[in-house]
Design a protein around this motif. Structure first.
Motif, PDB file in Angstrom:
ATOM      1  N   THR A  11       0.871  -1.176   0.000  1.00 37.43           N
ATOM      2  CA  THR A  11       0.000   0.000   0.000  1.00 37.43           C
ATOM      3  C   THR A  11       0.905   1.222   0.000  1.00 37.43           C
ATOM      4  N   ARG A  12       0.634   2.152  -0.902  1.00 34.49           N
ATOM      5  CA  ARG A  12       1.467   3.345  -1.018  1.00 34.49           C
ATOM      6  C   ARG A  12       0.807   4.558  -0.374  1.00 34.49           C
ATOM      7  N   TYR A  13       1.641   5.391   0.248  1.00 32.53           N
ATOM      8  CA  TYR A  13       1.187   6.656   0.823  1.00 32.53           C
ATOM      9  C   TYR A  13       2.097   7.752   0.269  1.00 32.53           C
ATOM     10  N   LYS A  14       1.484   8.755  -0.353  1.00 30.51           N
ATOM     11  CA  LYS A  14       2.267   9.832  -0.962  1.00 30.51           C
ATOM     12  C   LYS A  14       1.724  11.201  -0.548  1.00 30.51           C
ATOM     13  N   HIS A  15       2.555  12.205  -0.744  1.00 27.57           N
ATOM     14  CA  HIS A  15       2.127  13.573  -0.481  1.00 27.57           C
ATOM     15  C   HIS A  15       1.063  13.987  -1.489  1.00 27.57           C
ATOM     16  N   ASP A  16      -0.005  14.559  -0.983  1.00 26.33           N
ATOM     17  CA  ASP A  16      -1.078  15.104  -1.816  1.00 26.33           C
ATOM     18  C   ASP A  16      -1.252  16.570  -1.428  1.00 26.33           C
ATOM     19  N   PRO A  17      -0.830  17.501  -2.291  1.00 28.11           N
ATOM     20  CA  PRO A  17      -0.914  18.926  -1.927  1.00 28.11           C
ATOM     21  C   PRO A  17      -2.329  19.415  -1.650  1.00 28.11           C
ATOM     22  N   ARG A  18      -3.334  18.646  -2.072  1.00 32.05           N
ATOM     23  CA  ARG A  18      -4.730  19.038  -1.835  1.00 32.05           C
ATOM     24  C   ARG A  18      -5.270  18.498  -0.524  1.00 32.05           C
TER      25      ARG A  18
END
Length: 333
Positions: free
Chosen positions: A38-45
């Motif tokens: 499972t991936r977790y990434k930065h979301d600017p929103r």
């Protein structure tokens, strides 16, 4: 269903048996029973997402929360149950914030407090609150030492805290007395540390502190401060692979894994030899890269190795590796 980026910075084996993997491209959770990522990434929103995708260090608190050190986004706390991230970042107007958003290392000590090493000093966070105590100047006797660019932190078996720096040598803090002692390289002193560039720290069962430096391995007796220097010997194929020693990992059986610029050594106490593990480009089940960044051992005893070219699981029986590469998931060529 694959890792988010092949450059693996850090691996944390959680209490539930799953792995949390920090990469250049975000955070990954690997469910070891199903080999599912499972991936977790930065979301600017999304203000509740990961603050920065370059995750350098991971620690777990008593409640199962994960504390992530990012290189540019400060500290992030993740509640794995909810998937919500809360970031803690530097503010010039608030002295109780972290001293820098560029975090190299986090450890949790026996009392549950977090020690955070950054580009601008050391920070201590008591996990029952969100206030950071910053240490950018520490006193060694009457002299004040500027503490910057922390590379590694170790709590030893007697509760002392050791700090390695990039260029500023080694420091030891005795929390009972508040005394700080610094150790620097001195070309005229054979009992000084071999380099002021400290890459990693570990402790052997007998209390000896292993210090990985850019110029050799140092074995320090913390009671006498005597140092044994270990170097590569070109005439001895069983010596240290390379003098640029980058990482140290002591597994649950007490074996020390030593990472150099040319691959891994496993040290045998009985023989005094350094066994080599290196990438073989003609063998798909060899280590995926000689540039090794991190280790972890899961509750089953399996050893996981993060490299610049993917995640590796060590098969102790066959002395081979299973690779996890971006875009391929599990690969067993």
């Amino acid at each position: 269903n694959s890792i988010a980026h092949n450059n693996v910075n850090t691996i944390h084996a959680a209490k539930d048996g799953n792995l949390w993997i920090g990469t250049w491209g975000g955070l990954n959770k690997l469910e070891t029973r199903t080999n599912t990522f499972t991936r977790y990434k930065h979301d600017p929103r999304n203000s509740s997402s990961l603050s920065n995708n370059d995750v350098r260090s991971i620690a777990e608190d008593s409640e199962g929360n994960l504390w992530l050190g990012t290189f540019g986004g400060g500290i992030v706390r993740l509640n794995p149950a909810t998937g919500v991230f809360k970031s803690f970042q530097y503010s010039a107007n608030n002295a109780s914030t972290i001293s820098s958003n560029f975090v190299n290392v986090i450890i949790r000590d026996r009392s549950g407090d977090l020690w955070v090493g950054t580009r601008r000093g050391i920070n201590k966070l008591e996990t029952d609150n969100t206030r950071f105590t910053s240490f950018q100047n520490l006193k060694d006797g009457e002299e004040e030492q500027l503490v910057t660019n922390i590379s590694s932190i170790l709590e030893d078996s007697k509760g002392r805290i050791w700090f390695g720096t990039y260029g500023g040598g080694l420091m030891r803090l005795d929390r009972r007395t508040g005394k700080l002692q610094s150790f620097f390289h001195d070309s005229e002193d054979l009992q000084s540390i071999s380099s002021n560039y400290i890459n990693d720290l570990s402790e052997e069962e007998n209390g000896i502190i292993w210090v990985a430096t850019a110029d050799g391995l140092n074995l320090m007796n913390p009671e006498t401060n005597e140092i044994q220097l270990v170097y590569n010997n070109p005439a001895n194929p069983n010596s240290l692979l390379n003098n640029d020693v980058r990482h140290l990992f002591r597994d649950k059986s007490g074996v020390m894994w030593i990472v150099t610029a040319e691959g891994i050594n496993i040290y045998s106490k009985l023989s005094g030899r350094f066994k080599k593990i290196q990438r073989n480009p003609e063998e798909s089940k060899s280590l995926s890269s000689n540039i090794v960044n991190c280790f972890a051992q899961d509750p089953n005893g399996d050893i996981w190795i993060g490299t610049r070219e993917g995640l590796n699981k060590y098969d102790k029986i066959n002395r081979s590796f299973v690779r996890y590469i971006l875009g391929t998931g599990k690969r067993e060529d």
